[in-house]
Design a protein around this motif. Structure first.
Motif, short mmCIF file in Angstrom:
data_model
loop_
_atom_site.label_atom_id
_atom_site.label_comp_id
_atom_site.label_asym_id
_atom_site.label_seq_id
_atom_site.Cartn_x
_atom_site.Cartn_y
_atom_site.Cartn_z
N SER A 50 47.31 -31.28 43.39
CA SER A 50 47.44 -30.04 43.64
C SER A 50 46.10 -29.48 43.19
O SER A 50 45.82 -28.43 44.02
CB SER A 50 49.06 -29.86 43.43
N LEU A 94 44.34 -18.64 53.09
CA LEU A 94 45.57 -18.49 52.66
C LEU A 94 46.38 -19.74 51.97
O LEU A 94 47.52 -19.79 51.45
CB LEU A 94 46.40 -17.82 54.03
N LEU A 95 46.18 -21.13 52.57
CA LEU A 95 46.74 -21.70 52.77
C LEU A 95 46.87 -21.98 51.09
O LEU A 95 47.70 -22.48 49.54
CB LEU A 95 46.40 -23.39 53.69
N VAL A 145 41.72 -19.04 57.30
CA VAL A 145 43.45 -19.28 57.27
C VAL A 145 43.61 -20.63 56.15
O VAL A 145 44.60 -20.66 54.70
CB VAL A 145 43.90 -20.31 58.77
N LEU A 146 42.33 -20.97 55.14
CA LEU A 146 42.42 -21.85 54.26
C LEU A 146 42.45 -21.50 53.32
O LEU A 146 43.18 -22.14 52.07
CB LEU A 146 40.69 -22.84 54.54
N LEU A 155 48.80 -19.78 49.43
CA LEU A 155 50.33 -20.21 49.30
C LEU A 155 50.47 -21.26 48.47
O LEU A 155 51.28 -21.43 47.54
CB LEU A 155 50.60 -20.91 50.34
N LEU A 156 49.55 -22.46 47.95
CA LEU A 156 49.72 -23.70 47.14
C LEU A 156 49.60 -23.01 45.52
O LEU A 156 49.98 -23.80 44.91
CB LEU A 156 47.86 -24.42 46.89
N SER A 189 44.83 -13.84 54.32
CA SER A 189 45.41 -12.80 55.88
C SER A 189 44.18 -11.90 56.24
O SER A 189 44.35 -11.92 57.31
CB SER A 189 46.46 -12.63 55.22
N LEU A 241 40.03 -25.94 48.90
CA LEU A 241 40.28 -24.78 49.55
C LEU A 241 39.59 -24.10 49.95
O LEU A 241 39.15 -23.04 50.63
CB LEU A 241 41.44 -24.72 49.73
N THR A 242 40.06 -23.14 48.50
CA THR A 242 38.83 -21.84 48.75
C THR A 242 37.87 -22.08 48.71
O THR A 242 37.10 -21.16 49.11
CB THR A 242 39.24 -21.54 47.01
N ALA A 292 46.40 -15.08 49.13
CA ALA A 292 46.99 -15.84 49.90
C ALA A 292 47.04 -13.96 51.32
O ALA A 292 46.22 -14.45 52.46
CB ALA A 292 48.39 -15.62 50.10
#
Length: 220
Positions: free
Chosen positions: A32, A165-166, A162-163, A169-170, A114, A39-40, A110
């Motif tokens: 994770s 943002l995910l 969006v990436l 959230l992670l 956004s 993602l970042t 996040a």
């Protein structure tokens, strides 16, 4: 002769837990964490790449000449690129904090994602930056660009947001289980100073001889 029963020693819960379960949990945490970094980095790279591309094109008539103009993402709005850098900084800060502070960093990441999505989608249909470029091209204070067309780059920047943002959230959902910086990153000499104050050694030759008479090692 009957052997006396050995006293029963209770083992802590962590010691009785199956080693396979602990190892699997550690692997899940590492996955994770790696996913958050992926993602970042990928999201920020997509946003920064898109910000340097042309987002809108048009033309403006000047006397008998038609001048073609265009604006890049950074000229349309500097917000996506700035927020992408904020996202990268937040991902680095995840390793320096723990607990509620780490969750706050995840919220910041996040929010940065956004903001990228919102600003990119607004720029995907806006013409203010293109009109400003058209006015400068003909030397006027105001002008309206004609034959306006928008590229797909604002939408690509929104995907990068969006990436991000995910990733944020992670961090909020799983960041509490991730490792942080090692203790070796503490201020240099802090531990050694504490040890010196905790157990001071002999400071004069007389103290050395007295320590030797007592059978102590004066060098410790």
């Amino acid at each position: 002769m009957t052997a006396l029963p050995q006293p029963r020693t209770e083992q802590p819960a962590e010691a009785t837990a199956p080693a396979a379960t602990v190892a699997e949990r550690a692997r899940t945490d590492r996955r994770s964490l790696a996913l958050m970094l992926l993602l970042t980095i990928l999201g920020a790279a997509v946003v920064l790449l898109a910000a340097g591309r042309t987002w809108a094109r048009g033309s403006v008539a000047f006397q008998s000449t038609t001048i073609h103009v265009g604006v890049s993402g950074s000229e349309t709005s500097g917000l996506p690129g700035a927020l992408a850098l904020v996202g990268l900084a937040a991902a680095v800060a995840v390793f320096a904090v723990r607990g509620a502070a780490r969750r706050a960093v995840g919220v910041l990441l996040a929010l940065a994602g956004s903001g990228v999505v919102a600003s990119a989608l607004l720029a995907a249909t806006g013409t203010a930056a293109l009109d400003g470029r058209a006015a400068r091209a003909v030397g006027l204070t105001q002008a309206a660009a004609a034959d306006v067309s928008h590229s797909a780059w604002p939408w690509i920047a929104a995907v990068g947001g969006v990436l991000l943002l995910l990733a944020g959230l992670l961090v909020v959902a799983r960041g509490r289980d991730w490792p942080g910086m090692s203790s070796r990153y503490e201020a240099p000499g802090a531990g050694a100073t504490g040890k010196r104050h905790a157990a001071p050694g002999p400071e004069t030759p007389a103290d050395l001889w007295k320590a030797m008479d007592r059978g102590e090692d004066p060098t410790t």
